[in-house]
Motif scaffolding. Structure first.
Motif, short mmCIF file in Angstrom:
data_model
loop_
_atom_site.label_atom_id
_atom_site.label_comp_id
_atom_site.label_asym_id
_atom_site.label_seq_id
_atom_site.Cartn_x
_atom_site.Cartn_y
_atom_site.Cartn_z
N GLN A 164 2.92 81.73 29.61
CA GLN A 164 4.37 81.77 29.51
C GLN A 164 5.19 81.21 30.21
O GLN A 164 5.16 80.82 31.35
N LYS A 165 5.97 80.16 29.37
CA LYS A 165 6.87 79.21 30.13
C LYS A 165 8.41 79.27 29.44
O LYS A 165 8.40 79.88 28.38
N SER A 166 9.45 78.90 30.09
CA SER A 166 10.67 79.05 29.39
C SER A 166 11.35 77.76 29.74
O SER A 166 10.94 76.73 30.49
N VAL A 167 12.12 77.37 28.96
CA VAL A 167 12.93 76.14 28.80
C VAL A 167 13.72 75.91 30.31
O VAL A 167 13.74 75.06 30.97
N GLU A 168 14.16 77.22 30.79
CA GLU A 168 14.64 77.31 32.18
C GLU A 168 13.72 76.77 33.17
O GLU A 168 14.27 76.19 34.44
N THR A 169 12.70 76.89 33.12
CA THR A 169 11.42 76.55 34.15
C THR A 169 11.05 75.04 33.76
O THR A 169 10.31 74.47 34.75
N TYR A 170 11.56 74.33 33.04
CA TYR A 170 11.15 72.93 32.77
C TYR A 170 11.96 71.93 33.65
O TYR A 170 13.33 72.43 33.68
N ASP A 171 11.45 71.19 34.13
CA ASP A 171 11.78 70.31 35.07
C ASP A 171 12.76 68.86 34.47
O ASP A 171 11.97 67.94 34.31
N PHE A 172 13.75 69.09 34.06
CA PHE A 172 14.61 68.04 33.23
C PHE A 172 15.07 66.73 34.45
O PHE A 172 15.21 65.87 33.77
N VAL A 173 15.06 67.30 35.40
CA VAL A 173 15.23 66.16 36.44
C VAL A 173 13.99 65.26 36.61
O VAL A 173 14.28 64.00 36.54
N PHE A 174 13.03 65.63 36.74
CA PHE A 174 11.68 64.90 36.91
C PHE A 174 11.15 64.28 35.64
O PHE A 174 11.17 63.08 35.48
N GLN A 175 11.53 65.14 34.64
CA GLN A 175 11.25 64.29 33.09
C GLN A 175 12.64 64.02 32.64
O GLN A 175 13.13 64.64 31.69
N SER A 176 12.93 62.86 33.24
CA SER A 176 14.28 62.42 32.92
C SER A 176 14.47 61.60 31.35
O SER A 176 15.33 61.23 31.13
N THR A 177 13.29 61.35 30.62
CA THR A 177 13.45 60.94 29.14
C THR A 177 13.94 61.95 28.42
O THR A 177 13.77 61.52 27.16
N LEU A 178 14.09 63.28 28.55
CA LEU A 178 14.51 63.99 27.73
C LEU A 178 15.62 64.83 28.18
O LEU A 178 15.68 65.45 29.44
N ALA A 179 16.67 64.95 27.64
CA ALA A 179 17.79 66.06 28.26
C ALA A 179 17.91 67.24 27.62
O ALA A 179 17.36 67.41 26.31
N LEU A 180 17.97 68.28 28.18
CA LEU A 180 18.06 69.85 27.50
C LEU A 180 18.96 69.67 26.28
O LEU A 180 18.78 70.32 25.30
N ARG A 181 19.99 68.95 26.19
CA ARG A 181 20.80 69.16 25.05
C ARG A 181 20.22 68.50 23.69
O ARG A 181 20.50 69.14 22.64
N ARG A 182 19.03 67.84 24.04
CA ARG A 182 18.42 67.32 22.54
C ARG A 182 17.73 68.72 21.83
O ARG A 182 17.07 68.64 20.78
#
Length: 195
Positions: free
Chosen positions: A26-44
């Protein structure tokens, strides 16, 4: 008391639907590290996190090398759909193709396909990660086509480039049709960066 009962019932519904979805974790969008994975922005991901995912039949393909968070994001979107009141189902591509192939050989492909068309959101994980059966494109097409016609969302993860799906599924023409159906109302998001 009424508000507590309503909240409890909603929590119970979400927990039951998440179990039935058969997520590997079980994972949520909130626990995804968008700083580390900088090739994808949350707004996408915004168009895939609300009820319009289901109401508009939006689809997604996450691709990239192993360890980039493709499955995490797919599960997160499926879980968000459950929170929004819908159903979801998670399955590995190899498991799905093998089950459909066995059903086809037993003369039960129509019933087996209907099982995978039923959930509001279907997540098919790791297309091409393992070698798929020779009839992979044929059996997978039935699920994709019926979901496409019903405008039901599909989320795929893959470590293969989309142009390699024909080789992976053993039928370049049918693989092209599958991708066309998925991407007509969907997007292809490539995850790069470090593992």
């Amino acid at each position: 008391l009424i508000a507590e009962e309503v909240a409890h019932r909603n929590d119970t519904r979400i927990a039951k639907a998440a179990r039935e979805a058969q997520f590997p974790f079980q994972k949520s969008v909130e626990t995804y590290d968008f700083v580390f994975q900088s090739t994808l922005a949350l707004r996408r991901l915004g168009p895939y996190l609300g009820p319009e995912l289901v109401s508009e039949g939006r689809c997604l393909i996450f691709s990239g090398r192993p360890g980039r968070g493709k499955t995490h994001l797919a599960v997160s979107i499926g879980f968000r759909a459950i929170q929004n009141g819908f159903t979801a189902r998670f399955v590995g591509a190899g498991e799905l193709i093998d089950a459909l192939g066995a059903a086809s050989r037993a003369g039960r492909l129509r019933e087996a396909t209907a099982t995978w068309v039923e959930p509001h959101v279907l997540i098919i994980d790791e297309v091409g990660y393992l070698a798929h059966a020779e009839d992979a494109a044929n059996v997978l097409f039935g699920v994709v086509d019926q979901r496409y016609l019903a405008k039901k969302p599909m989320i795929f993860t893959t470590n293969k480039k989309l142009r390699e799906w024909g080789k992976v599924l053993h039928d370049p023409d049918l693989a092209e049709v599958i991708l066309d159906r998925v991407l007509e109302r969907g997007a292809h998001l490539v995850l790069g960066g470090p593992s």
